[in-house]
Design an enzyme around this catalytic site. Structure first.
Site, PDB file in Angstrom:
ATOM      1  N   LYS A 111       0.863  -1.203  -0.126  1.00  0.00           N
ATOM      2  CA  LYS A 111       0.166  -0.027  -0.048  1.00  0.00           C
ATOM      3  C   LYS A 111       0.939   1.405  -0.034  1.00  0.00           C
ATOM      4  O   LYS A 111       0.430   2.316  -0.554  1.00  0.00           O
ATOM      5  CB  LYS A 111      -0.889  -0.073   1.193  1.00  0.00           C
ATOM      6  CG  LYS A 111      -1.972  -1.070   1.019  1.00  0.00           C
ATOM      7  CD  LYS A 111      -3.099  -1.169   2.181  1.00  0.00           C
ATOM      8  CE  LYS A 111      -4.276  -1.825   1.704  1.00  0.00           C
ATOM      9  NZ  LYS A 111      -5.281  -1.832   2.809  1.00  0.00           N
ATOM     10  N   LYS A 192      -5.351  -9.947  -5.112  1.00  0.00           N
ATOM     11  CA  LYS A 192      -6.524 -10.192  -4.561  1.00  0.00           C
ATOM     12  C   LYS A 192      -7.490  -9.136  -4.849  1.00  0.00           C
ATOM     13  O   LYS A 192      -7.110  -7.977  -4.938  1.00  0.00           O
ATOM     14  CB  LYS A 192      -6.257 -10.412  -3.001  1.00  0.00           C
ATOM     15  CG  LYS A 192      -5.622  -8.885  -2.211  1.00  0.00           C
ATOM     16  CD  LYS A 192      -6.118  -9.145  -0.712  1.00  0.00           C
ATOM     17  CE  LYS A 192      -6.096  -7.611  -0.376  1.00  0.00           C
ATOM     18  NZ  LYS A 192      -6.857  -7.348   1.027  1.00  0.00           N
ATOM     19  N   LYS A 195     -10.767  -3.501  -1.942  1.00  0.00           N
ATOM     20  CA  LYS A 195     -11.712  -2.314  -2.023  1.00  0.00           C
ATOM     21  C   LYS A 195     -10.946  -1.272  -2.505  1.00  0.00           C
ATOM     22  O   LYS A 195     -11.406  -0.419  -3.163  1.00  0.00           O
ATOM     23  CB  LYS A 195     -12.060  -1.930  -0.778  1.00  0.00           C
ATOM     24  CG  LYS A 195     -13.058  -3.005   0.206  1.00  0.00           C
ATOM     25  CD  LYS A 195     -13.697  -2.351   1.336  1.00  0.00           C
ATOM     26  CE  LYS A 195     -13.282  -2.620   2.670  1.00  0.00           C
ATOM     27  NZ  LYS A 195     -12.479  -3.723   3.315  1.00  0.00           N
TER      28      LYS A 195
HETATM   29  N1  AQP Z   1      -9.849 -10.816  -1.856  1.00  0.00           N
HETATM   30  C1  AQP Z   1     -10.035 -11.250  -0.515  1.00  0.00           C
HETATM   31  N2  AQP Z   1     -10.294 -12.687  -0.531  1.00  0.00           N
HETATM   32  C2  AQP Z   1     -10.412 -13.266   0.558  1.00  0.00           C
HETATM   33  N3  AQP Z   1     -10.685 -12.505   1.841  1.00  0.00           N
HETATM   34  C3  AQP Z   1     -10.561 -11.139   1.725  1.00  0.00           C
HETATM   35  N4  AQP Z   1     -10.619 -10.016   2.556  1.00  0.00           N
HETATM   36  C4  AQP Z   1     -10.209  -8.978   2.113  1.00  0.00           C
HETATM   37  N5  AQP Z   1      -9.832  -9.200   0.580  1.00  0.00           N
HETATM   38  C5  AQP Z   1     -10.135 -10.546   0.331  1.00  0.00           C
HETATM   39  C6  AQP Z   1     -10.747 -10.189   3.910  1.00  0.00           C
HETATM   40  O1  AQP Z   1     -11.764  -9.491   4.313  1.00  0.00           O
HETATM   41  C7  AQP Z   1     -11.593  -8.917   5.498  1.00  0.00           C
HETATM   42  C8  AQP Z   1     -11.473  -7.428   5.443  1.00  0.00           C
HETATM   43  O2  AQP Z   1     -10.395  -6.958   5.864  1.00  0.00           O
HETATM   44  P1  AQP Z   1     -10.270  -5.316   5.887  1.00  0.00           P
HETATM   45  O3  AQP Z   1     -11.538  -4.616   5.761  1.00  0.00           O
HETATM   46  O4  AQP Z   1      -9.305  -4.858   6.908  1.00  0.00           O
HETATM   47  O5  AQP Z   1      -9.492  -5.022   4.228  1.00  0.00           O
HETATM   48  P2  AQP Z   1      -8.339  -5.568   3.779  1.00  0.00           P
HETATM   49  O6  AQP Z   1      -7.910  -7.150   4.026  1.00  0.00           O
HETATM   50  O7  AQP Z   1      -7.343  -4.630   3.649  1.00  0.00           O
HETATM   51  O8  AQP Z   1      -8.802  -5.915   2.060  1.00  0.00           O
HETATM   52  P3  AQP Z   1      -9.767  -5.085   1.466  1.00  0.00           P
HETATM   53  O9  AQP Z   1     -11.214  -5.248   1.585  1.00  0.00           O
HETATM   54  O10 AQP Z   1      -9.595  -5.190   0.012  1.00  0.00           O
HETATM   55  O11 AQP Z   1      -9.515  -3.320   1.702  1.00  0.00           O
HETATM   56  P4  AQP Z   1      -8.313  -2.835   1.040  1.00  0.00           P
HETATM   57  O12 AQP Z   1      -8.334  -2.561  -0.345  1.00  0.00           O
HETATM   58  O13 AQP Z   1      -8.533  -1.349   1.921  1.00  0.00           O
HETATM   59  O14 AQP Z   1      -7.119  -3.433   1.431  1.00  0.00           O
HETATM   60  C9  AQP Z   1     -10.229  -9.612   6.163  1.00  0.00           C
HETATM   61  O15 AQP Z   1     -10.420 -10.510   6.913  1.00  0.00           O
HETATM   62  C10 AQP Z   1      -9.562 -10.175   4.881  1.00  0.00           C
HETATM   63  O16 AQP Z   1      -8.719 -10.984   4.957  1.00  0.00           O
END
Ligand code: AQP
Length: 329
Positions: A111, A192, A195
Site C-alpha cells: 500500500k 487479491k 476495496k
Molecule cells: N480478496 C479477498 N479474498 C478473501 N478475503 C479477503 N479479505 C479482503 N480481501 C479478500 C478479507 O476481508 C476482511 C476485510 O479486511 P479489511 O477490511 O481490513 O480489508 P483488507 O484485508 O485490507 O482488504 P480489502 O477489503 O480489499 O480492503 P483494502 O483494499 O482497503 O485493503 C479480512 O478478513 C480480509 O482477510
C-alpha cells in the site's frame, strides 16, 4: 468457551472477497463460539476519508454484517472507535513491536508503494490490529488468507509482551477458509480482489446489480487453452472462478471443476452462483439501511458489551507494564 474476534474496514463497498473470505466464515464461527465482530473504522483512516463517506460506509458495513446473517443477540457487533480500549492498547503494542518487523509487513510495502500519501498510521496499522484482537482475549481470528502475516505478528507481540511482563495476553490463532480464503481480482488474477485497488471490472461489489455481476464474470480473464481444472499456479484466472463457484455452492474447487468442458459454460455457472449469493444480501442490506436508528442502537449496545470485556484487559496490560492505575478501578 472459545472467543472469536474479527473486523472489517469501512474503506469502500464490500466486495466478494470480504463477503466470502471473511463474513461468511464469521457467520459459521459464531454458531459455536462467543463472538465479537467490529467495523474497524479507525483502520480506515490510514488513508484520508471524506467524513460524510465514512459515516455512510460505516452504516453500510454494519447493515452488511446483519444482512449476511450475523445475529446481534448472539454476537457482539460494534464500532472500533466507540470502544477506547483499541486506541489505548495500540500504543502499548507499538512500543512492543520493532520498527524492523513493521517494515517487513507485505501489506504496508504494497500500500505504501502506490504513490499516495503514506501516513504513519499505515505503518503502525498492524499494532492497532493486534490491539483489536488482544483486547478481547480472543482465541480465534477468522480472516482471509491475506491477513496471515498480521495474525503472526499479533501472536509474536502477545508472546513477547507475556515474556517481558508476565502472562497477560491470550495468544490467538488465525482461522482461514479452505476454499475462498483468497478471492482474486477477475481482471488481474495474480492479485487479491480489493476495496482500494482501482479495478472496477475485476471487483464484484455488494452494490453491483445482477447484470453487472454477470458481465464482470463473463469478461473475467482466463487463459489460452480451454482446459477447466483447478491449478492456481498455471491457471490463476480459471482457478479463481472455480474458487468462487466452490465458495458460493459449498463445494471444493476441484469438485466444482467436474463436468465443465468449456470456459463459457463455467463462466455462466459462476455468474449464476454469484448472482444468487449476492442478491438476497444486497436486498436485505437495503431494507436495513432504511432504518439507521435501529443500526445505531445495535452498535451502541455492542459497544457497551465490548467495553465491558476490553477495558479490564487493557488495565491488566497497563498494570503489568508498571503504570499506576487510577484509584477506584
Ligand atoms: N480478496 C479477498 N479474498 C478473501 N478475503 C479477503 N479479505 C479482503 N480481501 C479478500 C478479507 O476481508 C476482511 C476485510 O479486511 P479489511 O477490511 O481490513 O480489508 P483488507 O484485508 O485490507 O482488504 P480489502 O477489503 O480489499 O480492503 P483494502 O483494499 O482497503 O485493503 C479480512 O478478513 C480480509 O482477510
Amino acid at each position: 468457551m472459545t472467543r472469536v474476534f474479527s473486523g472489517m474496514q469501512p474503506s469502500g463497498d464490500p466486495h466478494l472477497g470480504n463477503l466470502l473470505g471473511a463474513i461468511a466464515l464469521w457467520v459459521a464461527e459464531a454458531t459455536h463460539a462467543e463472538s465479537l465482530f467490529c467495523v474497524v473504522d479507525l483502520h480506515s483512516i490510514t488513508f484520508p476519508q471524506d467524513p460524510r463517506d465514512l459515516r455512510a460506509r460505516t452504516l453500510d458495513l454494519t447493515a452488511t454484517f446483519l444482512a449476511m446473517g450475523l445475529d446481534p443477540e448472539r454476537s457482539i457487533l460494534f464500532l472500533q472507535s466507540q470502544v477506547p480500549a483499541h486506541r489505548e492498547l495500540a500504543w502499548l503494542l507499538e512500543c512492543t513491536a520493532s520498527y524492523g518487523e513493521l517494515q517487513r509487513m507485505t501489506q504496508f510495502k504494497d500500500k505504501s508503494s502506490r504513490g499516495e500519501f503514506v501516513s504513519a498510521g499505515l505503518f503502525t496499522y498492524p499494532t492497532l490490529m493486534a490491539a483489536d484482537i488482544l483486547a478481547y482475549d480472543a482465541d480465534q481470528v477468522p480472516v482471509g488468507d491475506d491477513q496471515r502475516q498480521h495474525i503472526e505478528l499479533t501472536r509474536d507481540l502477545a508472546l513477547r509482551f507475556n515474556a517481558r511482563y508476565g502472562e497477560t495476553f491470550v495468544v490467538p490463532t488465525g482461522v482461514y477458509r479452505t476454499s475462498g480464503a483468497r478471492i482474486m481480482d477477475l481482471q488481474h488474477p495474480e492479485r487479491k480482489m480489493s476495496k482500494s485497488l482501482d479495478s472496477p471490472q475485476g471487483t464484484i461489489l455488494l452494490s453491483d446489480d445482477d447484470a453487472a455481476i454477470a458481465r464482470k464474470v463473463k469478461r473475467a480473464v482466463t487463459d489460452a487453452d480451454t482446459d477447466v481444472r483447478y491449478d492456481p499456479e498455471a491457471k490463476p484466472g480459471v482457478s479463481n472462478l472455480l474458487s468462487l463457484l466452490a465458495a458460493c455452492t459449498d463445494s471444493t474447487p476441484e469438485s466444482a471443476a467436474a463436468g465443465f468442458e468449456r470456459y463459457g459454460d463455467l463462466k455462466a455457472a459462476v455468474a449464476e452462483a454469484v448472482v444468487e449469493f449476492v442478491r438476497p444480501v444486497r436486498s436485505r442490506r437495503a431494507e436495513l439501511l432504511d432504518d439507521p436508528t435501529h443500526l445505531l442502537t445495535i452498535l451502541a449496545d455492542g459497544a457497551v458489551r465490548a467495553d465491558a470485556i476490553a477495558a479490564p484487559i487493557v488495565r491488566r496490560a497497563e498494570d503489568a507494564m508498571g503504570f499506576l492505575l487510577r484509584r477506584g478501578i
